[in-house]
Design an enzyme around this catalytic site. Structure first.
Site, PDB file in Angstrom:
ATOM      1  CG  MET A 119      -2.188  12.433 -17.918  1.00  8.00           C
ATOM      2  SD  MET A 119      -1.437  12.182 -19.518  1.00  8.00           S
ATOM      3  CE  MET A 119      -2.927  12.086 -20.505  1.00  8.00           C
ATOM      4  CG  HIS A 156      -4.737   9.018 -18.933  1.00  8.68           C
ATOM      5  ND1 HIS A 156      -3.590   8.787 -19.681  1.00  8.68           N
ATOM      6  CD2 HIS A 156      -4.315   9.241 -17.660  1.00  8.68           C
ATOM      7  CE1 HIS A 156      -2.543   8.861 -18.891  1.00  8.68           C
ATOM      8  NE2 HIS A 156      -2.936   9.136 -17.665  1.00  8.68           N
ATOM      9  CG  MET A 205       1.408   7.004 -17.044  1.00 10.77           C
ATOM     10  SD  MET A 205       0.393   7.187 -18.497  1.00 10.77           S
ATOM     11  CE  MET A 205       1.524   8.030 -19.608  1.00 10.77           C
ATOM     12  CG  HIS A 265      -6.348   6.294 -23.706  1.00  6.94           C
ATOM     13  ND1 HIS A 265      -6.494   5.729 -22.461  1.00  6.94           N
ATOM     14  CD2 HIS A 265      -5.360   7.212 -23.594  1.00  6.94           C
ATOM     15  CE1 HIS A 265      -5.614   6.283 -21.632  1.00  6.94           C
ATOM     16  NE2 HIS A 265      -4.913   7.176 -22.295  1.00  6.94           N
ATOM     17  CG  MET A 276      -2.508  15.872 -21.476  1.00  2.00           C
ATOM     18  SD  MET A 276      -1.228  15.803 -22.739  1.00  2.00           S
ATOM     19  CE  MET A 276      -1.182  14.046 -23.034  1.00  2.00           C
ATOM     20  CG  ASP A 294      -1.458   5.693 -21.837  1.00  7.78           C
ATOM     21  OD1 ASP A 294      -2.056   6.559 -21.173  1.00  7.78           O
ATOM     22  OD2 ASP A 294      -1.172   5.831 -23.045  1.00  7.78           O
ATOM     23  CB  SER A 310      -4.052   7.539 -27.294  1.00  8.82           C
ATOM     24  OG  SER A 310      -3.862   8.935 -27.043  1.00  8.82           O
ATOM     25  CG  ASP A 331      -4.054  10.520 -23.576  1.00  9.62           C
ATOM     26  OD1 ASP A 331      -3.656  10.054 -24.657  1.00  9.62           O
ATOM     27  OD2 ASP A 331      -4.058   9.894 -22.515  1.00  9.62           O
TER      28      ASP A 331
HETATM   29  C1  DX5 Z   1       0.726  10.333 -22.863  1.00 15.87           C
HETATM   30  C2  DX5 Z   1      -0.651   9.713 -23.014  1.00 15.87           C
HETATM   31  C3  DX5 Z   1      -0.642   8.520 -23.923  1.00 15.87           C
HETATM   32  C4  DX5 Z   1      -0.136   8.841 -25.327  1.00 15.87           C
HETATM   33  C5  DX5 Z   1       0.024   7.568 -26.111  1.00 15.87           C
HETATM   34  O1  DX5 Z   1       0.713  11.231 -21.776  1.00 15.87           O
HETATM   35  O2  DX5 Z   1      -1.161   9.291 -21.776  1.00 15.87           O
HETATM   36  O3  DX5 Z   1      -1.970   8.001 -24.015  1.00 15.87           O
HETATM   37  O4  DX5 Z   1      -1.073   9.678 -25.967  1.00 15.87           O
HETATM   38  O5  DX5 Z   1       0.572   7.921 -27.350  1.00 15.87           O
HETATM   39  P1  DX5 Z   1       1.713   7.024 -28.030  1.00 15.87           P
HETATM   40  O6  DX5 Z   1       1.064   5.694 -28.280  1.00 15.87           O
HETATM   41  O7  DX5 Z   1       2.032   7.790 -29.289  1.00 15.87           O
HETATM   42  O8  DX5 Z   1       2.842   6.933 -27.068  1.00 15.87           O
HETATM   43 ZN    ZN Z   2      -3.149   8.217 -21.841  1.00 13.98          ZN
END
Ligand code: DX5
Ligand code: ZN
Length: 223
Positions: A72, A70, A141, A36, A40, A179, A11, A38
């Protein structure tokens, strides 16, 4: 598409954004195929990360990279085209953000991307009963979404086992992704429970050598 399982998907939220291209290249050179991403929006989760432009830039590091996006975000339907145009290979949306999830999954597929549905720690697997036949991936998650570097929530193991038995009983083909808080300490148990895709941010990009971290996590996952 066939993937060599288990997949380790770094990620990039945990990467050094001033060296993002270089660090993604190190991942690719270490045999990583999935990245990956993320996304947000500061509404669905209390953090803002990055958008389609960064996803597109990551894709330029290598044509071979599979971009696992992903979302969010609230109203993900509004951004499916933009992330597809940016090169997303798979788009996961949150069950909790989609009142018309079946249509959203169709929408992602219409744009040529593989489809994923994500569930937060408090959302039971049973809520996905009517959509499991439609998706390519289920994202479990194992932290509360919004931030990297959090501690792994152990109930994820149980969800993975439930998803694996539903998949076997119904001959479904979805991949199971976990994740959040994933690393050398839990990779082996996650894979033994049925996890196909391990997402790891901090355990890949923080504390030292990215290539070594990748090797260590994969050797645990493949034990
Ligand atoms: C959190 C993300 C994850 C996160 C994983 O909302 O969806 O992908 O970045 O990071 P680590 O491995 O540091 O928990
Ligand atoms: Zn993620």
């Amino acid at each position: 598409m066939d993937f060599k399982l288990p997949v380790l998907a770094p990620s990039i939220l945990a990467a050094d954004f001033l060296k993002l291209g270089e660090q993604v290249q190190i991942c690719a050179d270490s045999g990583i195929e999935w990245i990956h991403c993320d996304i947000m929006d500061g509404h669905f989760v209390p953090n803002i990360s990055y958008g389609p432009a960064i996803v597109e830039a990551v894709g330029t590091v290598s044509d071979e990279l599979f971009l696992d996006v992903h979302l969010m975000i609230e109203n993900p339907d509004q951004y499916i085209e933009a992330f597809s145009d940016a090169g997303a290979d798979l788009i996961s949306v949150h069950f909790e953000a989609c009142p018309h999830l079946h249509r959203t999954i169709q929408h992602i597929r219409d744009y040529g991307c593989m489809t994923g549905v994500a569930i937060n720690p408090s959302t039971p697997v049973s809520q996905l009963e009517e959509i499991l036949s439609e998706v390519d991936l289920v994202l479990v998650m194992s932290v509360n979404p919004g931030f990297g570097g959090q501690s792994f929530i152990e109930s994820a193991f149980n969800k993975v086992e439930k998803l694996r038995s539903i998949k076997e009983q119904n001959n479904f083909s979805y991949l199971i992704e976990v994740d959040g808080g994933v690393g050398t300490k839990n990779a082996a148990k996650l894979v033994q429970s049925g996890t196909d895709v391990l997402v790891a941010g901090s355990s890949v990009f923080k504390n030292g050598n990215i290539a070594e971290n990748i090797t260590r996590i994969l050797s645990e996952a493949e034990r």
